[in-house]
Design an enzyme around this catalytic site. Structure first.
Site, PDB file in Angstrom:
ATOM      1  N   THR A   3       0.854  -1.184   0.000  1.00  0.00           N
ATOM      2  CA  THR A   3       0.000   0.000   0.000  1.00  0.00           C
ATOM      3  C   THR A   3       0.888   1.231   0.000  1.00  0.00           C
ATOM      4  O   THR A   3       1.641   1.467   0.941  1.00  0.00           O
ATOM      5  CB  THR A   3      -0.918   0.003   1.230  1.00  0.00           C
ATOM      6  OG1 THR A   3      -1.711  -1.187   1.213  1.00  0.00           O
ATOM      7  CG2 THR A   3      -1.834   1.215   1.226  1.00  0.00           C
ATOM      8  N   GLU A  32      -3.798  -4.971  -2.838  1.00  0.00           N
ATOM      9  CA  GLU A  32      -4.458  -6.132  -2.242  1.00  0.00           C
ATOM     10  C   GLU A  32      -5.591  -5.666  -1.336  1.00  0.00           C
ATOM     11  O   GLU A  32      -5.566  -4.562  -0.791  1.00  0.00           O
ATOM     12  CB  GLU A  32      -3.462  -6.987  -1.463  1.00  0.00           C
ATOM     13  CG  GLU A  32      -2.655  -6.244  -0.401  1.00  0.00           C
ATOM     14  CD  GLU A  32      -3.413  -6.002   0.883  1.00  0.00           C
ATOM     15  OE1 GLU A  32      -4.368  -6.757   1.153  1.00  0.00           O
ATOM     16  OE2 GLU A  32      -3.065  -5.053   1.605  1.00  0.00           O
ATOM     17  N   PHE A  33      -6.578  -6.561  -1.175  1.00  0.00           N
ATOM     18  CA  PHE A  33      -7.733  -6.249  -0.334  1.00  0.00           C
ATOM     19  C   PHE A  33      -8.049  -7.399   0.622  1.00  0.00           C
ATOM     20  O   PHE A  33      -9.183  -7.590   1.026  1.00  0.00           O
ATOM     21  CB  PHE A  33      -8.957  -5.948  -1.210  1.00  0.00           C
ATOM     22  CG  PHE A  33      -8.756  -4.795  -2.145  1.00  0.00           C
ATOM     23  CD1 PHE A  33      -8.875  -3.492  -1.700  1.00  0.00           C
ATOM     24  CD2 PHE A  33      -8.426  -5.020  -3.477  1.00  0.00           C
ATOM     25  CE1 PHE A  33      -8.685  -2.421  -2.559  1.00  0.00           C
ATOM     26  CE2 PHE A  33      -8.233  -3.954  -4.351  1.00  0.00           C
ATOM     27  CZ  PHE A  33      -8.357  -2.657  -3.891  1.00  0.00           C
ATOM     28  N   CYS A  45      -3.516  -2.239   8.858  1.00  0.00           N
ATOM     29  CA  CYS A  45      -3.994  -1.509   7.676  1.00  0.00           C
ATOM     30  C   CYS A  45      -4.795  -0.251   7.999  1.00  0.00           C
ATOM     31  O   CYS A  45      -4.389   0.853   7.627  1.00  0.00           O
ATOM     32  CB  CYS A  45      -4.832  -2.440   6.799  1.00  0.00           C
ATOM     33  SG  CYS A  45      -3.867  -3.734   5.991  1.00  0.00           S
TER      34      CYS A  45
END
Length: 441
Positions: A121, A149-150, A258
């Site tokens: 990220t 990415e998630f 995150c």
């Protein structure tokens, strides 16, 4: 396809292992020799359901290998994935030191055309910075792409193999076709966009989810004051397709690697563009304050904290992970200890990780939830592990000095509590309590 992944944290390791599961040849590279040694013993350095089994399977089938040799990884791959950390700087900005170091190392080891795929990220504009670094150090052709990415810790393997969508940010038609083919076995829902938009999609997604969490926690705090039940409110809201039910679980706020990092970074990204992101600043403030909501409820039940013993159930920031980064338990336990409380802590998976970062003489590390509850004046439930959800509350109350339960994750139902003697307080559900129980002096 031949892929190397630089960085074997949550993102890099899960991505690399899952790409090998799809039939690709994957080399996972990490500079930490100890971590690579663990992986070569077919063990996972992180707790993630299903990951160890996939490591063992694909290693034995010779589709997956682990090394500290970045040169070997780059030279034997067509796609090089950057998945190193971007930890926050003191001002909240993302630290891009590792990204720039890896870009430099990749450039010096290139031997042919490569696609450099960033899954870390990173702030908007970072991939263009990577392109600039590599361009200055290599004569070989390459493309830089952003594929954020998630995945969610605790369900990372499932999320990676069954994604809602794949976002590909690229300026290259050739790279787009290759990466579309790479991801097509996962989903047809592939969004191709420019690089800067792909970088922003990641931050915007996490910021929006964090906003939903802080919003429902604010609603929960109002519910506490007006006598409404936030779980029913969230249920009623969730049926609205424009809102959705996900991330409407009231509690003690978000944590992990995150949401805290990315929300703070987006505030800085906005600030660097001369924009004051007031909404997101409030989201962060609400989340920080929500952690101490549980302390107010505890004080209301015990009157005084000094000299009391409090069991803490759950140390990870969420269940099904051993990750304790920015877990609410750090600040809550710090506050308990500062108030003269003896803490009895238990977590089924994350206990050692937490203990290495926060070991205090007033913390007793326990072997089970019941062990922590024994002779305690109260329990604070901070992580909704299944082991807590399924526990026999009668057995728990019988071993406690006082039956006080502060449920920071709304685990227990009105029916479960009504049959017990607990002085029970949860988040945004003021009607679920037993007011008849008095705490012993």
């Amino acid at each position: 396809m031949k892929i190397s992944v630089v960085g074997t944290g949550y993102v890099g390791l899960v991505s690399g292992v899952c790409f090998s599961e799809l039939g690709n040849q994957v080399i996972c590279v990490d500079k930490d020799q100890r971590k690579v040694d663990v992986l070569n013993k077919l063990q996972s350095p992180i707790y993630e359901p299903g990951l160890t089994e996939l490591i063992e399977k694909n290693y034995r089938e010779k589709r997956l290998e682990f090394t500290t040799d970045l040169s070997y990884g780059v030279k034997n791959s067509d796609i090089v994935i950057i998945a190193v950390g971007t930890p926050p700087l003191p001002n909240g900005e993302a630290n891009l030191l590792y990204i720039e170091q890896v870009a430099t190392e990749i450039a010096t080891e290139m031997n042919d055309y490569k696609i450099i795929m960033t899954k870390s990220t990173v702030p908007v504009g970072t991939n263009h910075r990577i392109k600039e670094i590599v361009s200055n150090l290599t004569k070989f052709p390459f493309d830089v792409v952003s594929v954020p990415e998630f995945l969610r810790e605790g369900s990372a393997v499932k999320d990676t193999l069954n994604p809602d969508r794949i976002v590909i940010g690229t300026e290259s038609e050739a790279a787009m076709k290759i990466l579309t083919d790479l991801h097509k076995p996962l989903t047809d829902n592939i969004i191709v966009t420019d690089i800067r938009s792909a970088e922003m999609i990641k931050y915007a997604s996490n910021a929006f989810l964090a906003t939903k969490i802080s919003f429902i926690n604010e609603i929960a705090n109002i519910c506490d004051k007006v006598g409404a039940d936030v779980t029913k409110v969230a249920e009623g809201m969730g049926y609205d397709k424009r809102i959705g039910a996900a991330f409407l679980n009231a509690g003690i706020g978000y944590g992990g690697s995150c949401f805290p990092k990315d929300t703070n970074a987006l505030v800085q990204i906005a600030g660097n563009a001369n924009y004051d992101f007031k909404l997101l600043k409030s989201v962060i403030e609400v989340n920080q304050n929500q952690r101490f909501n549980i302390m107010e409820k505890l004080k209301a039940s015990l009157t005084t904290l000094s000299g009391k013993t409090v069991a803490v159930w759950g140390l990870a920031f969420k269940p099904n992970t051993d990750d304790v980064r920015d877990a609410p338990a750090f600040e809550i336990i710090s506050e308990l200890v500062a108030n003269g409380v003896k803490v009895k802590a238990f977590d089924p998976i994350a206990q050692e990780n937490f203990r290495t970062q926060f070991n205090h003489p007033d913390i007793q590390w326990c072997e089970s939830p019941l062990d922590a509850a024994k002779d305690s004046d109260a329990i604070c439930l901070l992580t909704e592990w299944d082991v807590f959800k399924s526990i026999n509350l009668f057995e728990v109350q019988n071993v406690m000095a006082n039956p006080v339960l502060i449920d920071g994750r709304n685990v227990f139902s009105k029916e479960q509590i009504s049959l017990t003697k607990f002085d029970y307080k949860s988040i945004g559900r003021p009607g679920i309590k037993n007011e008849k129980v008095l705490v012993k002096s």
